[in-house]
Scaffold this motif. Structure first.
Motif, PDB file in Angstrom:
ATOM      1  N   UNK A  55     -16.590  27.141  22.020  1.00 40.83           N
ATOM      2  CA  UNK A  55     -17.508  26.650  20.976  1.00 40.83           C
ATOM      3  C   UNK A  55     -18.270  27.836  20.383  1.00 40.83           C
ATOM      4  N   UNK A  56     -18.336  27.873  19.073  1.00 47.60           N
ATOM      5  CA  UNK A  56     -19.041  28.989  18.421  1.00 47.60           C
ATOM      6  C   UNK A  56     -20.119  28.464  17.481  1.00 47.60           C
ATOM      7  N   UNK A  57     -21.065  29.330  17.200  1.00 44.91           N
ATOM      8  CA  UNK A  57     -22.135  28.976  16.265  1.00 44.91           C
ATOM      9  C   UNK A  57     -21.526  28.872  14.863  1.00 44.91           C
ATOM     10  N   UNK A  58     -21.772  27.776  14.156  1.00 45.99           N
ATOM     11  CA  UNK A  58     -21.198  27.656  12.806  1.00 45.99           C
ATOM     12  C   UNK A  58     -21.589  28.852  11.920  1.00 45.99           C
ATOM     13  N   UNK A  61     -24.776  28.900   9.825  1.00 48.41           N
ATOM     14  CA  UNK A  61     -26.034  29.120  10.565  1.00 48.41           C
ATOM     15  C   UNK A  61     -26.223  30.625  10.792  1.00 48.41           C
ATOM     16  N   UNK A  65     -29.347  32.933   9.572  1.00 48.56           N
ATOM     17  CA  UNK A  65     -30.111  33.820  10.478  1.00 48.56           C
ATOM     18  C   UNK A  65     -30.204  35.218   9.872  1.00 48.56           C
ATOM     19  N   UNK A  68     -32.540  35.366   6.928  1.00 48.90           N
ATOM     20  CA  UNK A  68     -33.948  35.321   7.361  1.00 48.90           C
ATOM     21  C   UNK A  68     -34.398  36.679   7.875  1.00 48.90           C
ATOM     22  N   UNK A  69     -33.529  37.302   8.643  1.00 48.18           N
ATOM     23  CA  UNK A  69     -33.867  38.611   9.219  1.00 48.18           C
ATOM     24  C   UNK A  69     -34.011  39.657   8.120  1.00 48.18           C
TER      25      UNK A  69
ATOM     26  N   UNK B  25     -25.847  29.861  21.608  1.00 47.52           N
ATOM     27  CA  UNK B  25     -25.638  28.541  21.009  1.00 47.52           C
ATOM     28  C   UNK B  25     -25.076  27.552  22.032  1.00 47.52           C
ATOM     29  N   UNK B  39     -28.716  24.299  16.781  1.00 47.88           N
ATOM     30  CA  UNK B  39     -28.655  25.288  15.690  1.00 47.88           C
ATOM     31  C   UNK B  39     -30.059  25.697  15.244  1.00 47.88           C
ATOM     32  N   UNK B  42     -31.498  27.985  17.863  1.00 45.61           N
ATOM     33  CA  UNK B  42     -30.927  29.340  17.843  1.00 45.61           C
ATOM     34  C   UNK B  42     -31.527  30.171  16.703  1.00 45.61           C
ATOM     35  N   UNK B  43     -31.731  29.537  15.562  1.00 47.26           N
ATOM     36  CA  UNK B  43     -32.372  30.265  14.449  1.00 47.26           C
ATOM     37  C   UNK B  43     -33.761  30.735  14.863  1.00 47.26           C
ATOM     38  N   UNK B  46     -33.507  33.661  17.386  1.00 52.50           N
ATOM     39  CA  UNK B  46     -33.166  34.957  16.783  1.00 52.50           C
ATOM     40  C   UNK B  46     -34.352  35.555  16.036  1.00 52.50           C
TER      41      UNK B  46
END
Lengths: 165, 180
Positions: A55-58, A61, A65, A68-69, B25, B39, B42-43, B46
């Motif tokens: 399973x991976x982070x979509x 998303x 991230x 935002x950074x 995640x 999700x 996780x945001x 981070x």
């Protein structure tokens, strides 16, 4: 041969004694397509675990991230603000000075003029009489001056009084 | 993942920290059970890590530390929503993430039951199993992430694996009985 190895590895795995290396070996052995039926439930366990590990982070998303950074500036460096520190330092310095001054004033011995009165002591009765005469003369002169000054002032008051009459 | 030195810029962050995103995640998903919730978590995690700034350079194992931050963050979320006592359904993946129909047939229902069982394990057993059997982490890292002594890590792992074995063998027997 593989049957025996599988059995050993599974025993260690379920006893919680297997190393990471042995667990990887187990995974590899259970991936075989032509496993005897008795191993299939165990194969299902490891397939299920691998499915979970895949399973991976979509990706949207992940993009959010990163956006935002990047929208934030570089991580803030915690800077030392000197102003309040200087204030505290000044207050402490004043306090220390005050305490030092106060303690010094308490511990200082009282200083008196070192007058050696013995030097002025008359040594003979004649000298004593002279000192006594001089003192009396000084006293009477001062009294006479005082009386004269008082008489003068009385006269002035009388003159002013006549003026008002 | 090594020790980070100096103040990190966005490029270094992408290179040094972002690669742990999937592990974080999966951990969040295991704990929160809902993909959308995981999700969001996780945001937030981070951003929290990014805002550490110079403090990041003091961290020896960024992966273990990030996992720990995630675990604590998810626990806070669970506490604030008072979900620990709620029995949630095991999470559902997006259609694209699901195995094909053929694969599902091959794997049978055991895998679905495995996910459900892991979700129902006590929190400590669930987390230890996640870190060891799904993420393949060493005991020392698990100790560090969960702040749990080695003995407890091994006990929880042993119990979790035993429950899974029992379930899978039971499902297998049932399938054989119905199949015959």
């Amino acid at each position: 041969m593989e049957d025996k190895k599988l059995n050993q590895l599974l025993e260690r795995y379920f006893a919680g004694e297997s190393s990471l290396e042995e667990e990887n070996q187990l995974r590899t052995l259970l991936q075989s397509r032509d496993l005897p039926e008795k191993w299939l439930p165990y194969q299902a366990i490891f397939q299920g675990l691998e499915q979970e590990a895949a399973i991976t982070l979509p990706s949207d998303i992940e993009k959010e991230i990163l956006a935002q950074i990047e929208s934030e500036t570089a991580p803030r460096i915690r800077q030392i603000t000197w102003k309040p520190l200087l204030r505290y330092a000044a207050a402490v310095a004043v306090l220390l000075i005050a305490i030092t001054w106060w303690t010094n004033s308490l511990s200082e011995p009282e200083t008196t003029a070192g007058i050696d009165w013995s030097k002025y002591e008359p040594e003979t009765p004649e000298e004593a009489a002279k000192v006594y005469r001089d003192a009396i003369l000084k006293l009477s002169t001062a009294l006479n001056n005082g009386a004269n000054s008082a008489a003068k002032n009385v006269k002035r008051v009388e003159t002013v009084g006549q003026f008002f009459e | 993942m090594g020790r980070l030195r100096g103040v990190m810029n966005a490029e270094q962050f992408k290179k040094e920290v972002l690669p742990v995103k999937d592990k974080l995640y999966r951990l969040a998903l295991r704990m929160l059970r809902e993909p959308a919730d995981a999700q969001d978590a996780i945001q937030e995690v981070f951003l929290k890590i990014w805002r550490q700034g110079t403090a990041l350079k003091k961290i020896d194992n960024i992966e273990a530390w990030a996992m720990r931050v995630t675990k604590n963050h998810c626990l806070d979320r669970l506490r604030s929503r008072n979900r620990q006592t709620q029995a949630l359904e095991p999470y559902q993946l997006d259609v694209d993430d699901r195995p094909s129909a053929q694969e599902q047939l091959e794997q049978g229902e055991a895998i679905g039951q495995l996910r459900e069982l892991i979700g129902q394990l006590p929190e400590k057993q669930k987390l230890v199993l996640q870190l060891r059997d799904i993420e393949g982490m060493a005991y020392q890292e698990i100790e560090e992430i969960l702040d749990m002594p080695l003995g407890q890590v091994k006990t929880n792992l042993f119990r979790a694996r035993q429950k899974i074995r029992k379930l899978l063998l039971a499902v297998s027997k049932e399938t054989n009985i119905h199949g015959r």
